[in-house]
Write a protein that holds these residues in place. Structure first.
Motif, PDB file in Angstrom:
ATOM      1  N   TYR A   8      -5.271   5.856  -6.533  1.00  0.00           N
ATOM      2  CA  TYR A   8      -4.166   5.541  -7.436  1.00  0.00           C
ATOM      3  C   TYR A   8      -4.456   6.132  -8.803  1.00  0.00           C
ATOM      4  CZ  TYR A   8      -2.563   2.035  -4.003  1.00  0.00           C
ATOM      5  OH  TYR A   8      -2.117   1.385  -2.881  1.00  0.00           O
ATOM      6  N   PRO A  15       0.824  -1.200   0.000  1.00  0.00           N
ATOM      7  CA  PRO A  15       0.000   0.000   0.000  1.00  0.00           C
ATOM      8  C   PRO A  15       0.868   1.264   0.000  1.00  0.00           C
ATOM      9  CG  PRO A  15       0.129  -0.880   2.219  1.00  0.00           C
ATOM     10  CD  PRO A  15       0.895  -1.827   1.325  1.00  0.00           C
ATOM     11  N   LEU A  16       0.437   2.234  -0.796  1.00  0.00           N
ATOM     12  CA  LEU A  16       1.154   3.508  -0.840  1.00  0.00           C
ATOM     13  C   LEU A  16       0.930   4.269   0.461  1.00  0.00           C
ATOM     14  CD1 LEU A  16       0.399   4.895  -4.419  1.00  0.00           C
ATOM     15  CD2 LEU A  16       2.473   3.766  -3.609  1.00  0.00           C
ATOM     16  N   LYS A  17       1.914   5.064   0.818  1.00  0.00           N
ATOM     17  CA  LYS A  17       1.818   5.921   2.003  1.00  0.00           C
ATOM     18  C   LYS A  17       2.023   7.366   1.578  1.00  0.00           C
ATOM     19  CE  LYS A  17       1.906   2.438   4.975  1.00  0.00           C
ATOM     20  NZ  LYS A  17       0.828   2.104   5.845  1.00  0.00           N
ATOM     21  N   LYS A  18       1.440   8.278   2.328  1.00  0.00           N
ATOM     22  CA  LYS A  18       1.687   9.698   2.109  1.00  0.00           C
ATOM     23  C   LYS A  18       1.678  10.405   3.455  1.00  0.00           C
ATOM     24  CE  LYS A  18      -3.124  11.089   1.220  1.00  0.00           C
ATOM     25  NZ  LYS A  18      -4.051  11.688   0.250  1.00  0.00           N
ATOM     26  N   THR A  19       2.296  11.568   3.495  1.00  0.00           N
ATOM     27  CA  THR A  19       2.346  12.362   4.715  1.00  0.00           C
ATOM     28  C   THR A  19       1.324  13.480   4.595  1.00  0.00           C
ATOM     29  OG1 THR A  19       4.687  11.857   4.969  1.00  0.00           O
ATOM     30  CG2 THR A  19       3.844  13.731   6.210  1.00  0.00           C
ATOM     31  N   HIS A  30       2.721  16.284  11.249  1.00  0.00           N
ATOM     32  CA  HIS A  30       2.768  15.489  10.036  1.00  0.00           C
ATOM     33  C   HIS A  30       2.542  14.032  10.421  1.00  0.00           C
ATOM     34  CE1 HIS A  30       4.151  18.625   7.274  1.00  0.00           C
ATOM     35  NE2 HIS A  30       4.846  19.091   8.306  1.00  0.00           N
ATOM     36  N   LYS A  31       1.673  13.368   9.668  1.00  0.00           N
ATOM     37  CA  LYS A  31       1.361  11.986   9.973  1.00  0.00           C
ATOM     38  C   LYS A  31       1.356  11.171   8.682  1.00  0.00           C
ATOM     39  CE  LYS A  31      -1.851   9.193  12.597  1.00  0.00           C
ATOM     40  NZ  LYS A  31      -3.004   9.213  13.489  1.00  0.00           N
ATOM     41  N   GLU A  32       1.926   9.979   8.740  1.00  0.00           N
ATOM     42  CA  GLU A  32       1.925   9.101   7.570  1.00  0.00           C
ATOM     43  C   GLU A  32       0.631   8.286   7.570  1.00  0.00           C
ATOM     44  OE1 GLU A  32       5.429   6.849   5.590  1.00  0.00           O
ATOM     45  OE2 GLU A  32       4.492   5.435   6.988  1.00  0.00           O
ATOM     46  N   VAL A  33      -0.048   8.315   6.412  1.00  0.00           N
ATOM     47  CA  VAL A  33      -1.304   7.577   6.266  1.00  0.00           C
ATOM     48  C   VAL A  33      -1.228   6.717   5.006  1.00  0.00           C
ATOM     49  CG1 VAL A  33      -2.683   9.340   7.461  1.00  0.00           C
ATOM     50  CG2 VAL A  33      -2.429   9.445   4.981  1.00  0.00           C
ATOM     51  N   THR A  34      -2.066   5.704   4.966  1.00  0.00           N
ATOM     52  CA  THR A  34      -2.154   4.838   3.792  1.00  0.00           C
ATOM     53  C   THR A  34      -3.044   5.496   2.746  1.00  0.00           C
ATOM     54  OG1 THR A  34      -1.858   2.871   5.148  1.00  0.00           O
ATOM     55  CG2 THR A  34      -2.865   2.546   2.997  1.00  0.00           C
ATOM     56  N   VAL A  35      -2.592   5.481   1.499  1.00  0.00           N
ATOM     57  CA  VAL A  35      -3.366   6.018   0.384  1.00  0.00           C
ATOM     58  C   VAL A  35      -4.349   4.926  -0.056  1.00  0.00           C
ATOM     59  CG1 VAL A  35      -3.286   6.891  -1.985  1.00  0.00           C
ATOM     60  CG2 VAL A  35      -1.435   7.435  -0.375  1.00  0.00           C
TER      61      VAL A  35
END
Length: 168
Positions: free
Chosen positions: A143, A118-122, A133-138
């Motif tokens: 996509y 799974p892609l992640k984004k901040t 800032h928090k990393e979450v799953t896209v």
């Protein structure tokens, strides 16, 4: 419900890349099929309509890209990219018919960057009154492009990759 033409993607939106210092004897063919669930004699299956003239929001479409090596030599590191059309939402990768190893990656920024699912984004959120800032799953529905990297495409061989999408 209004139907609209399925001009979701043309070959102009596709790309193929090969390793450095190689020319590309690769031809591409794109197939789009409308996917319908049908029940016959109590058994449910899928019916595929190739090259549908139109689709409506909610329709499921399968998009497959076939790359053919027209040369008499294998080609190393073949990269195939297939964008998710503007009026569609990515659902899932189709089972690929690829000789050898393949790496499947995804982009959520229009093909600028790619990564494994799974892609992640901040994202910037507020927690306890402070911006952090928090990393979450896209989610896969965000996509925008799928990229397949084939280690090698043998001489005179084909590789077929693709995904399913829902028309918005």
């Amino acid at each position: 419900m209004n139907r609209f033409p399925i001009t979701l993607l043309t070959l102009a939106g596709l790309s193929v890349g090969v390793g450095l210092a190689q020319t590309s004897p690769i031809t591409l063919a794109l197939v789009q099929e409308l996917v319908r669930t049908v029940t016959v004699n109590g058994k449910t299956s899928e019916a595929l309509t190739p090259a549908p003239k139109s689709v409506v929001p909610g329709d499921l479409v399968r998009q497959q890209l076939t790359a053919t090596n027209t040369s008499d030599r294998p080609i190393n590191r073949v990269v195939l990219k297939l964008p998710v059309p503007e009026h569609a939402t990515y659902i899932a990768v189709e089972r690929s018919d690829v000789p050898g190893e393949v790496r499947t990656e995804f982009s959520a920024d229009g093909g600028k960057t790619f990564g494994l699912a799974p892609l992640k984004k901040t994202v910037l959120i507020t927690e306890n009154g402070q911006s952090v800032h928090k990393e979450v799953t896209v989610p896969p529905s965000e996509y925008t492009t799928v990229r397949w990297t084939l280690n090698q495409l043998p001489a005179r061989a084909q590789a077929t990759v693709g995904f399913r999408m829902r028309v918005d």
